[in-house]
Design a protein around this motif. Structure first.
Motif, PDB file in Angstrom:
ATOM      1  N   MET A 122      39.513  35.383  26.388  1.00 21.80           N
ATOM      2  CA  MET A 122      39.731  36.758  26.844  1.00 21.80           C
ATOM      3  C   MET A 122      40.191  36.717  28.295  1.00 21.80           C
ATOM      4  SD  MET A 122      36.537  38.850  25.197  1.00 21.80           S
ATOM      5  CE  MET A 122      37.034  40.313  26.068  1.00 21.80           C
ATOM      6  N   LYS A 123      41.205  37.501  28.614  1.00 20.45           N
ATOM      7  CA  LYS A 123      41.757  37.527  29.964  1.00 20.45           C
ATOM      8  C   LYS A 123      40.771  38.173  30.932  1.00 20.45           C
ATOM      9  CE  LYS A 123      45.724  39.233  32.533  1.00 20.45           C
ATOM     10  NZ  LYS A 123      46.996  39.949  32.448  1.00 20.45           N
ATOM     11  N   TYR A 124      40.575  37.515  32.058  1.00 18.07           N
ATOM     12  CA  TYR A 124      39.730  38.050  33.123  1.00 18.07           C
ATOM     13  C   TYR A 124      40.575  38.204  34.380  1.00 18.07           C
ATOM     14  CZ  TYR A 124      35.265  38.169  30.704  1.00 18.07           C
ATOM     15  OH  TYR A 124      34.233  38.511  29.869  1.00 18.07           O
ATOM     16  N   GLY A 125      40.174  37.608  35.481  1.00 13.27           N
ATOM     17  CA  GLY A 125      40.852  37.817  36.756  1.00 13.27           C
ATOM     18  C   GLY A 125      42.246  37.231  36.821  1.00 13.27           C
ATOM     19  N   GLU A 126      43.105  37.954  37.545  1.00 15.78           N
ATOM     20  CA  GLU A 126      44.478  37.500  37.766  1.00 15.78           C
ATOM     21  C   GLU A 126      44.862  37.835  39.198  1.00 15.78           C
ATOM     22  OE1 GLU A 126      47.956  37.731  34.857  1.00 15.78           O
ATOM     23  OE2 GLU A 126      48.219  39.506  36.112  1.00 15.78           O
ATOM     24  N   ALA A 127      45.566  36.916  39.843  1.00 16.35           N
ATOM     25  CA  ALA A 127      46.007  37.149  41.213  1.00 16.35           C
ATOM     26  C   ALA A 127      47.290  36.367  41.469  1.00 16.35           C
ATOM     27  CB  ALA A 127      44.937  36.723  42.207  1.00 16.35           C
ATOM     28  N   SER A 128      48.069  36.856  42.417  1.00 16.75           N
ATOM     29  CA  SER A 128      49.319  36.198  42.804  1.00 16.75           C
ATOM     30  C   SER A 128      49.338  35.976  44.303  1.00 16.75           C
ATOM     31  CB  SER A 128      50.519  37.061  42.402  1.00 16.75           C
ATOM     32  OG  SER A 128      50.582  37.224  41.011  1.00 16.75           O
ATOM     33  N   ALA A 129      49.957  34.879  44.704  1.00 22.99           N
ATOM     34  CA  ALA A 129      50.114  34.556  46.124  1.00 22.99           C
ATOM     35  C   ALA A 129      51.193  33.493  46.255  1.00 22.99           C
ATOM     36  CB  ALA A 129      48.792  34.053  46.713  1.00 22.99           C
ATOM     37  N   THR A 130      51.675  33.295  47.481  1.00 25.95           N
ATOM     38  CA  THR A 130      52.699  32.274  47.705  1.00 25.95           C
ATOM     39  C   THR A 130      52.102  30.870  47.744  1.00 25.95           C
ATOM     40  OG1 THR A 130      52.545  32.652  50.084  1.00 25.95           O
ATOM     41  CG2 THR A 130      54.289  33.820  48.894  1.00 25.95           C
ATOM     42  N   ALA A 140      41.619  33.838  44.610  1.00 27.08           N
ATOM     43  CA  ALA A 140      41.585  35.290  44.417  1.00 27.08           C
ATOM     44  C   ALA A 140      41.320  35.639  42.954  1.00 27.08           C
ATOM     45  CB  ALA A 140      42.890  35.918  44.895  1.00 27.08           C
ATOM     46  N   ALA A 141      41.930  34.900  42.039  1.00 31.88           N
ATOM     47  CA  ALA A 141      41.708  35.147  40.611  1.00 31.88           C
ATOM     48  C   ALA A 141      40.267  34.814  40.231  1.00 31.88           C
ATOM     49  CB  ALA A 141      42.685  34.333  39.774  1.00 31.88           C
ATOM     50  N   ALA A 142      39.722  33.755  40.804  1.00 35.85           N
ATOM     51  CA  ALA A 142      38.324  33.395  40.538  1.00 35.85           C
ATOM     52  C   ALA A 142      37.393  34.481  41.053  1.00 35.85           C
ATOM     53  CB  ALA A 142      37.994  32.049  41.178  1.00 35.85           C
ATOM     54  N   GLN A 143      37.674  35.018  42.238  1.00 39.58           N
ATOM     55  CA  GLN A 143      36.844  36.087  42.798  1.00 39.58           C
ATOM     56  C   GLN A 143      36.893  37.326  41.908  1.00 39.58           C
ATOM     57  OE1 GLN A 143      34.629  35.983  45.291  1.00 39.58           O
ATOM     58  NE2 GLN A 143      34.086  38.072  44.753  1.00 39.58           N
ATOM     59  N   LYS A 144      38.069  37.678  41.421  1.00 39.82           N
ATOM     60  CA  LYS A 144      38.191  38.831  40.528  1.00 39.82           C
ATOM     61  C   LYS A 144      37.419  38.592  39.230  1.00 39.82           C
ATOM     62  CE  LYS A 144      42.548  40.619  42.278  1.00 39.82           C
ATOM     63  NZ  LYS A 144      43.948  40.932  41.980  1.00 39.82           N
ATOM     64  N   THR A 145      37.454  37.359  38.745  1.00 40.22           N
ATOM     65  CA  THR A 145      36.714  37.024  37.529  1.00 40.22           C
ATOM     66  C   THR A 145      35.216  37.159  37.762  1.00 40.22           C
ATOM     67  OG1 THR A 145      38.486  35.541  36.818  1.00 40.22           O
ATOM     68  CG2 THR A 145      36.320  35.213  35.806  1.00 40.22           C
ATOM     69  N   ILE A 146      34.737  36.695  38.901  1.00 38.36           N
ATOM     70  CA  ILE A 146      33.306  36.831  39.247  1.00 38.36           C
ATOM     71  C   ILE A 146      32.925  38.304  39.260  1.00 38.36           C
ATOM     72  CG2 ILE A 146      31.630  36.572  41.119  1.00 38.36           C
ATOM     73  CD1 ILE A 146      33.097  33.907  41.810  1.00 38.36           C
ATOM     74  N   GLU A 147      33.745  39.123  39.881  1.00 40.30           N
ATOM     75  CA  GLU A 147      33.456  40.570  39.965  1.00 40.30           C
ATOM     76  C   GLU A 147      33.420  41.197  38.571  1.00 40.30           C
ATOM     77  OE1 GLU A 147      36.474  41.945  42.647  1.00 40.30           O
ATOM     78  OE2 GLU A 147      35.568  40.900  44.348  1.00 40.30           O
ATOM     79  N   MET A 148      34.321  40.773  37.702  1.00 39.39           N
ATOM     80  CA  MET A 148      34.329  41.302  36.337  1.00 39.39           C
ATOM     81  C   MET A 148      33.076  40.870  35.568  1.00 39.39           C
ATOM     82  SD  MET A 148      38.376  40.798  35.450  1.00 39.39           S
ATOM     83  CE  MET A 148      38.373  41.667  33.875  1.00 39.39           C
ATOM     84  N   LEU A 149      32.665  39.621  35.750  1.00 35.80           N
ATOM     85  CA  LEU A 149      31.454  39.133  35.090  1.00 35.80           C
ATOM     86  C   LEU A 149      30.222  39.873  35.590  1.00 35.80           C
ATOM     87  CD1 LEU A 149      32.167  35.292  35.060  1.00 35.80           C
ATOM     88  CD2 LEU A 149      32.038  36.805  33.061  1.00 35.80           C
ATOM     89  N   GLN A 150      30.165  40.133  36.883  1.00 32.58           N
ATOM     90  CA  GLN A 150      29.025  40.867  37.452  1.00 32.58           C
ATOM     91  C   GLN A 150      28.977  42.296  36.937  1.00 32.58           C
ATOM     92  OE1 GLN A 150      29.774  40.153  41.624  1.00 32.58           O
ATOM     93  NE2 GLN A 150      28.442  38.346  41.651  1.00 32.58           N
ATOM     94  N   ALA A 151      30.131  42.895  36.726  1.00 32.28           N
ATOM     95  CA  ALA A 151      30.185  44.264  36.206  1.00 32.28           C
ATOM     96  C   ALA A 151      29.691  44.328  34.759  1.00 32.28           C
ATOM     97  CB  ALA A 151      31.599  44.818  36.312  1.00 32.28           C
ATOM     98  N   GLU A 152      29.829  43.225  34.033  1.00 31.12           N
ATOM     99  CA  GLU A 152      29.372  43.167  32.642  1.00 31.12           C
ATOM    100  C   GLU A 152      27.854  43.112  32.534  1.00 31.12           C
ATOM    101  OE1 GLU A 152      31.248  39.775  30.871  1.00 31.12           O
ATOM    102  OE2 GLU A 152      33.168  40.794  30.631  1.00 31.12           O
ATOM    103  N   ASP A 153      27.214  42.534  33.546  1.00 31.30           N
ATOM    104  CA  ASP A 153      25.739  42.366  33.498  1.00 31.30           C
ATOM    105  C   ASP A 153      25.002  43.661  33.711  1.00 31.30           C
ATOM    106  OD1 ASP A 153      25.999  39.704  32.956  1.00 31.30           O
ATOM    107  OD2 ASP A 153      25.817  39.084  35.031  1.00 31.30           O
TER     108      ASP A 153
END
Length: 78
Positions: A49-57, A65-78
């Motif tokens: 299942m798709k979780y965090g996504e981020a773009s940068a140069t 950044a994508a890992a941080q977004k994934t952590i935030e999504m996992l925390q929101a699930e709890d």
């Protein structure tokens, strides 16, 4: 944003799933744009299942950044 988001995400996954955590999480790194100005997009998937996504140069910055977004999504699930 923490500069250790990837490590924190791995720790969260290991605490949640134990030894099988490595088979449950994966990420994709996709480059776009010209070689002299590449933009990296990193997307994390958990149990396909798709979780965090981020773009940068910089690939490392996009991955953090994508890992941080994934952590935030996992925390929101709890």
């Amino acid at each position: 944003m923490s500069s250790h988001s990837v490590m924190n995400l791995n720790n969260i996954m290991q605490a949640k799933y134990g030894i099988s955590s490595t088979s449950r999480i994966k990420y994709e790194e996709t480059p776009s744009g010209p070689q002299n100005n590449t933009v990296w997009t990193v997307t994390y998937f958990i149990n396909d299942m798709k979780y965090g996504e981020a773009s940068a140069t910089a690939k490392r910055v996009a991955k953090e950044a994508a890992a941080q977004k994934t952590i935030e999504m996992l925390q929101a699930e709890d």
